[in-house]
Write an enzyme that holds these catalytic residues in place. Sequence first.
Site, PDB file in Angstrom:
ATOM      1  N   GLY A  11       0.815  -1.203   0.000  1.00  0.00           N
ATOM      2  CA  GLY A  11       0.000   0.000   0.000  1.00  0.00           C
ATOM      3  C   GLY A  11       0.849   1.254   0.000  1.00  0.00           C
ATOM      4  O   GLY A  11       1.879   1.316   0.671  1.00  0.00           O
ATOM      5  N   ARG A  72       1.012  -5.421  -6.012  1.00  0.00           N
ATOM      6  CA  ARG A  72       1.214  -6.633  -5.213  1.00  0.00           C
ATOM      7  C   ARG A  72       1.533  -7.798  -6.159  1.00  0.00           C
ATOM      8  O   ARG A  72       1.013  -7.863  -7.264  1.00  0.00           O
ATOM      9  CB  ARG A  72      -0.022  -6.934  -4.371  1.00  0.00           C
ATOM     10  CG  ARG A  72      -0.387  -5.777  -3.431  1.00  0.00           C
ATOM     11  CD  ARG A  72      -1.522  -6.128  -2.506  1.00  0.00           C
ATOM     12  NE  ARG A  72      -2.007  -4.967  -1.771  1.00  0.00           N
ATOM     13  CZ  ARG A  72      -1.434  -4.452  -0.690  1.00  0.00           C
ATOM     14  NH1 ARG A  72      -0.332  -5.020  -0.205  1.00  0.00           N
ATOM     15  NH2 ARG A  72      -1.941  -3.407  -0.087  1.00  0.00           N
ATOM     16  N   ASP A 103       5.269  -4.815   6.252  1.00  0.00           N
ATOM     17  CA  ASP A 103       5.831  -6.120   6.615  1.00  0.00           C
ATOM     18  C   ASP A 103       5.905  -7.081   5.432  1.00  0.00           C
ATOM     19  O   ASP A 103       6.871  -7.831   5.292  1.00  0.00           O
ATOM     20  CB  ASP A 103       5.049  -6.747   7.771  1.00  0.00           C
ATOM     21  CG  ASP A 103       3.549  -6.828   7.509  1.00  0.00           C
ATOM     22  OD1 ASP A 103       3.091  -6.370   6.444  1.00  0.00           O
ATOM     23  OD2 ASP A 103       2.834  -7.353   8.379  1.00  0.00           O
ATOM     24  N   THR A 125       4.166   2.648   5.607  1.00  0.00           N
ATOM     25  CA  THR A 125       2.797   2.149   5.721  1.00  0.00           C
ATOM     26  C   THR A 125       2.032   3.049   6.680  1.00  0.00           C
ATOM     27  O   THR A 125       2.560   3.429   7.735  1.00  0.00           O
ATOM     28  CB  THR A 125       2.744   0.696   6.228  1.00  0.00           C
ATOM     29  OG1 THR A 125       1.401   0.374   6.604  1.00  0.00           O
ATOM     30  CG2 THR A 125       3.657   0.469   7.418  1.00  0.00           C
ATOM     31  N   ASP A 127      -0.321   2.165   8.497  1.00  0.00           N
ATOM     32  CA  ASP A 127      -0.855   1.382   9.614  1.00  0.00           C
ATOM     33  C   ASP A 127      -0.056   1.520  10.905  1.00  0.00           C
ATOM     34  O   ASP A 127      -0.590   1.271  11.994  1.00  0.00           O
ATOM     35  CB  ASP A 127      -0.924  -0.096   9.233  1.00  0.00           C
ATOM     36  CG  ASP A 127      -1.828  -0.356   8.042  1.00  0.00           C
ATOM     37  OD1 ASP A 127      -2.718   0.469   7.783  1.00  0.00           O
ATOM     38  OD2 ASP A 127      -1.632  -1.378   7.357  1.00  0.00           O
ATOM     39  N   ASP A 129       2.201  -0.472  12.014  1.00  0.00           N
ATOM     40  CA  ASP A 129       2.094  -1.788  12.635  1.00  0.00           C
ATOM     41  C   ASP A 129       3.401  -2.570  12.685  1.00  0.00           C
ATOM     42  O   ASP A 129       3.388  -3.792  12.879  1.00  0.00           O
ATOM     43  CB  ASP A 129       1.033  -2.619  11.911  1.00  0.00           C
ATOM     44  CG  ASP A 129       1.327  -2.808  10.422  1.00  0.00           C
ATOM     45  OD1 ASP A 129       2.275  -2.180   9.920  1.00  0.00           O
ATOM     46  OD2 ASP A 129       0.602  -3.579   9.772  1.00  0.00           O
ATOM     47  N   ARG A 171      -5.674  -2.067   9.391  1.00  0.00           N
ATOM     48  CA  ARG A 171      -5.698  -3.536   9.473  1.00  0.00           C
ATOM     49  C   ARG A 171      -5.952  -3.957  10.925  1.00  0.00           C
ATOM     50  O   ARG A 171      -6.949  -3.567  11.510  1.00  0.00           O
ATOM     51  CB  ARG A 171      -4.415  -4.141   8.915  1.00  0.00           C
ATOM     52  CG  ARG A 171      -4.224  -3.907   7.426  1.00  0.00           C
ATOM     53  CD  ARG A 171      -3.149  -4.797   6.838  1.00  0.00           C
ATOM     54  NE  ARG A 171      -1.843  -4.575   7.443  1.00  0.00           N
ATOM     55  CZ  ARG A 171      -0.764  -5.264   7.137  1.00  0.00           C
ATOM     56  NH1 ARG A 171      -0.820  -6.221   6.234  1.00  0.00           N
ATOM     57  NH2 ARG A 171       0.397  -5.005   7.716  1.00  0.00           N
TER      58      ARG A 171
END
Length: 319
Positions: A11, A72, A103, A125, A127, A129, A171
């Site tokens: 992303g 992707r 990741d 990212t 996120d 995360d 997510r």
Amino acid sequence: MKKIAVLTSGGDAPGMNAAIRAVVRYSIYHDIKVYGVQRGYKGLMEGELQEMSISSVGDIIHRGGTILRSARSLEFKEKEGQKKALNVLDVFKIDGLVVIGGDGSFMGAKALSEQGFPAIGIPGTIDNDLAYTDFTIGFDTAVNTALDAISKLRDTTSSHERVSIIEVMGRNCGDIALYAGLAGGAEAILVPEMPYDLDEICKKLISSNNRGKTQSIILVAEGVGSATEIGHVIQERTGLEARSTILGHIQRGGTPSATDRLLGSRLGGAAVQLLIDGKSSRVVGIKDNDIIDLDIHEALSMKRQFNLDMYNLAQILSI
């Protein structure tokens, strides 16, 4: 190091262009040629490499998205796909690779490193995360985008005396919801890291309404569930009008914040320096405002710690 390549994968995130710019200019400053890879690992396997110059990255630090584009690739997860990528890198005589992504992108960099090719990861990212770094490129901008939406929705929510349920991305990480919810004064923040009781939230909304507070904001991280379904339950149990808004991919776009531009620039330079120093299979990040680097295997195996103190503070301030 005579030639390096840089790609963005997964992303997109605001600030990726700042990182690309830093990688290119830091490399050229050190007399290293730089090749940009279009469309991530898919483009790497298909040989979509083009040499970049100083002017290639002019006027991009303020732009969202990624000028290298992203895609992707399931094929790259297989050994055969990785072999294709290594063959392309060999044909172009590339000595090292910088990967900007999350990741999943780091797993690709790890796979190449394990087969002897020098690769460095930069966390990009929204996120936030990745456990080894305090922040990832794009997170701050995404939070501010969500915060701007909260402010706008609070105006209309107040006008119509409603409950507004806002679903944000991330997510299975609740950081966007937590940071935007605390900064936006949300009455409740639902994140996947913490259990929640909808009955308690409904009681709180009814109590607030009885004391004259006629509008409320609830932040829901996408990993928790559907904001629309939660809104239906709240309306049924409280009798209050509830409207849901899903922010979606708007959080990935827009002009990157100063924080993300600075982070992208600092991490981009650090990644190239690691390659110059002969390092491989590393990721760069930020801890306590210092740039760090870590073994990619260790970084990916670390368990992310949710900021419980911030969550508890948000709970207290939302009474």
